[in-house]
Design an enzyme around this catalytic site. Structure first.
Site, short mmCIF file in Angstrom:
data_model
loop_
_atom_site.label_atom_id
_atom_site.label_comp_id
_atom_site.label_asym_id
_atom_site.label_seq_id
_atom_site.Cartn_x
_atom_site.Cartn_y
_atom_site.Cartn_z
CE LYS A 51 -3.43 -0.88 -0.54
NZ LYS A 51 -3.81 -1.46 -1.88
N GLY A 53 2.23 2.47 -2.83
CA GLY A 53 2.25 3.07 -4.16
C GLY A 53 2.86 2.15 -5.22
CB THR A 54 2.99 -1.59 -5.34
OG1 THR A 54 2.86 -1.55 -3.93
CG2 THR A 54 4.00 -2.60 -5.79
CB THR A 55 -0.78 -0.13 -8.37
OG1 THR A 55 -0.99 -1.11 -7.37
CG2 THR A 55 -1.52 -0.51 -9.64
CG HIS A 113 4.19 -6.24 -1.33
ND1 HIS A 113 4.33 -4.93 -1.70
CD2 HIS A 113 2.96 -6.63 -1.79
CE1 HIS A 113 3.24 -4.54 -2.36
NE2 HIS A 113 2.40 -5.54 -2.43
CB SER A 143 -3.49 2.78 2.27
OG SER A 143 -3.70 2.23 1.01
CB VAL A 233 0.79 7.64 -13.75
CG1 VAL A 233 1.40 6.76 -14.86
CG2 VAL A 233 1.67 8.86 -13.51
CD GLN A 234 -1.35 13.26 -12.00
OE1 GLN A 234 -1.75 13.56 -10.88
NE2 GLN A 234 -0.06 13.12 -12.27
CG ASP A 236 -9.38 11.87 -10.67
OD1 ASP A 236 -9.60 11.17 -9.65
OD2 ASP A 236 -9.47 13.11 -10.68
CG MET A 238 -3.21 5.17 -12.87
SD MET A 238 -1.77 4.96 -11.82
CE MET A 238 -1.97 3.29 -11.20
N GLY A 263 -5.83 8.05 -2.61
CA GLY A 263 -4.57 8.48 -3.20
C GLY A 263 -4.03 9.78 -2.64
#
Ligand code: A3P
Length: 299
Positions: A51, A53-55, A113, A143, A233-234, A236, A238, A263
Site C-alpha cells: 500500500k 504506491g506499488t501499482t 513486497h 490504506s 498516471v494521475q 483519476d 488510473m 490516493g
C-alpha cells in the site's frame, strides 16, 4: 481479457510466522521457486511495503518502457499480469514466478513486497535495478486497513483500532512497516542500483518523480512523452482505467472499498483519534530512533 476464477479463495486468511515475518500461505507456498528465482541483469524489481504506491510506480514504469508498444498491452492486459507479483501463489492466476519466467519483455518489470533480507539472492548477484517506494506509516496503515477489509486474500483487519495495534506490532502481512522501510534504506547505502522513492514526493510533483525515474534508469524519454505519462498516471486516470484499478480481480470487493481509494497524503487525519495519534507518535519515536530515513505525513 479473461476474468480469473478465484471462487476457491476462502474469506480472509490466517497469518503465521515465516522466517520471522508475518505471512499468509498465498505468499509462501511457492517459496522454493521464489527463493531460487533467476533474475537477469536488466530486470527491474519494484519493491514496497504493501500500500505504499506499488501499482502507481509499476504503471509508470510500464508506460516508460512499453507505452508506445502494441496498444493491446495497454487495453487488454491488467497491470498484475504485466508486472508479476513475484511471491504470489493464488488460485485463478498463474504464480508470480511463472508469470515472470514467461514475460516476453526486456526489461522485465517484477513486483515484490518482501523485506530486503528475503529477496531472492539472484537479484543481488545480477545487480538488477530496484525501485523501492515508501509511504509514511500513518497513511500506509490507513490504506492497508481498507485493503484488508476488501481483499479476501488478506487476514481479517478487525475494526480500525484493532488493525492499528497489529500494524504497530508488525503483525500484518509482510511484517513490520518500520523494519521494512529501514531495512531497504540501509541496503541503499551499499547497493547503488537502488532508487528509494517516496509516495509523498509522487503526490507532490509526479512529473519530477517521473524524471527521477528516467534518470535512474538511464532513459532518454522526450519531454512530451514524460508529460503524457505524468497525465496518464494521475489518480483519476488510473481509477478509471480497468487495467490499473484492479476491478478485474474478483478477490477484491469494491463494494467494501475500491482499490484506488483516495490516493492522498494526510488521509490518516480522518482516521486517527487524538489518543491513537499520541500513542502512534510515541511508538514511532522509539522504533525509528536510530533511523535516518525521514517521512512526511503531510505536504
Ligand atoms: P489509498 O488507499 O490511500 O487511496 P499499492 O499499489 O502499493 O497497493 O498502493 C495503493 C495505494 O496507492 C492506494 O492508496 C491507492 O489509491 C494509491 N494510488 C495508486 N495509484 C495512485 C495514483 N496514481 N495517485 C495517487 N495514489 C495512488
Amino acid at each position: 481479457m479473461e476474468i480469473p476464477d478465484m471462487s476457491s479463495v476462502s474469506k480472509y486468511q490466517s497469518l503465521f510466522d515465516f522466517e520471522g515475518i508475518s505471512m499468509t500461505h498465498y505468499l509462501t507456498d511457492n517459496w522454493e521457486k521464489v527463493k531460487n528465482f533467476q533474475a537477469r541483469p536488466d530486470d527491474i524489481l519494484i519493491a514496497t511495503y504493501p500500500k505504499a504506491g506499488t501499482t502507481w510506480v509499476s504503471y509508470t514504469l510500464d508506460l516508460l518502457y512499453f507505452g508506445n508498444d502494441a496498444p493491446e498491452r495497454q487495453t487488454s492486459q491488467p497491470i498484475y499480469m504485466r508486472v508479476p507479483f513475484l511471491e504470489s501463489y493464488i488460485q485463478g492466476i498463474p504464480s508470480g514466478t511463472e508469470l515472470a519466467d514467461n514475460l516476453p519483455t526486456s526489461p522485465r518489470l517484477i513486483k515484490t513486497h518482501l523485506p530486503v533480507q528475503l529477496v531472492p539472492k539472484s537479484f543481488w548477484e545480477q545487480n538488477s535495478r530496484i525501485v523501492y517506494v515508501a509511504r509514511n506509516a500513518k497513511d500506509n496503515a490507513v490504506s492497508y486497513f481498507h485493503f484488508d477489509r476488501m481483499n479476501m486474500g488478506e487476514p481479517e483487519p478487525g475494526d480500525w483500532n484493532t488493525f492499528l495495534q497489529t500494524f504497530i506490532e508488525g503483525n500484518r502481512v509482510f511484517g513490520s512497516w518500520y523494519d521494512h522501510v529501514n531495512g531497504w534504506w540501509e541496503k541503499k547505502q551499499t547497493y547503488s542500483n537502488l532508487l528509494y522513492m517516496f509516495f509523498e514526493d509522487m503526490v507532490e510533483d509526479t512529473g519530477r518523480e517521473v524524471a527521477r525515474l528516467c534518470s535512474f534508469l538511464g532513459l532518454s524519454t522526450s519531454a512530451e512523452q514524460k508529460e503524457k505519462i505524468t497525465k496518464g498516471v494521475q489518480f483519476d486516470a488510473m481509477k478509471q482505467n480497468k487495467m490499473t484499478n484492479y476491478s478485474t480481480l474478483p478477490v477484491m470487493d469494491f463494494k467494501i472499498s475500491p482499490f484506488m481509494r483516495k490516493g492522498k497524503v494526510g488521509d490518516w487525519k480522518s482516521h486517527f483519534t487524538v489518543a491513537q495519534n499520541e500513542q502512534f507518535d510515541e511508538v514511532y519515536k522509539q522504533k525509528m530512533k536510530n533511523a535516518t530515513v525521514k517521512f512526511r505525513t503531510e505536504i
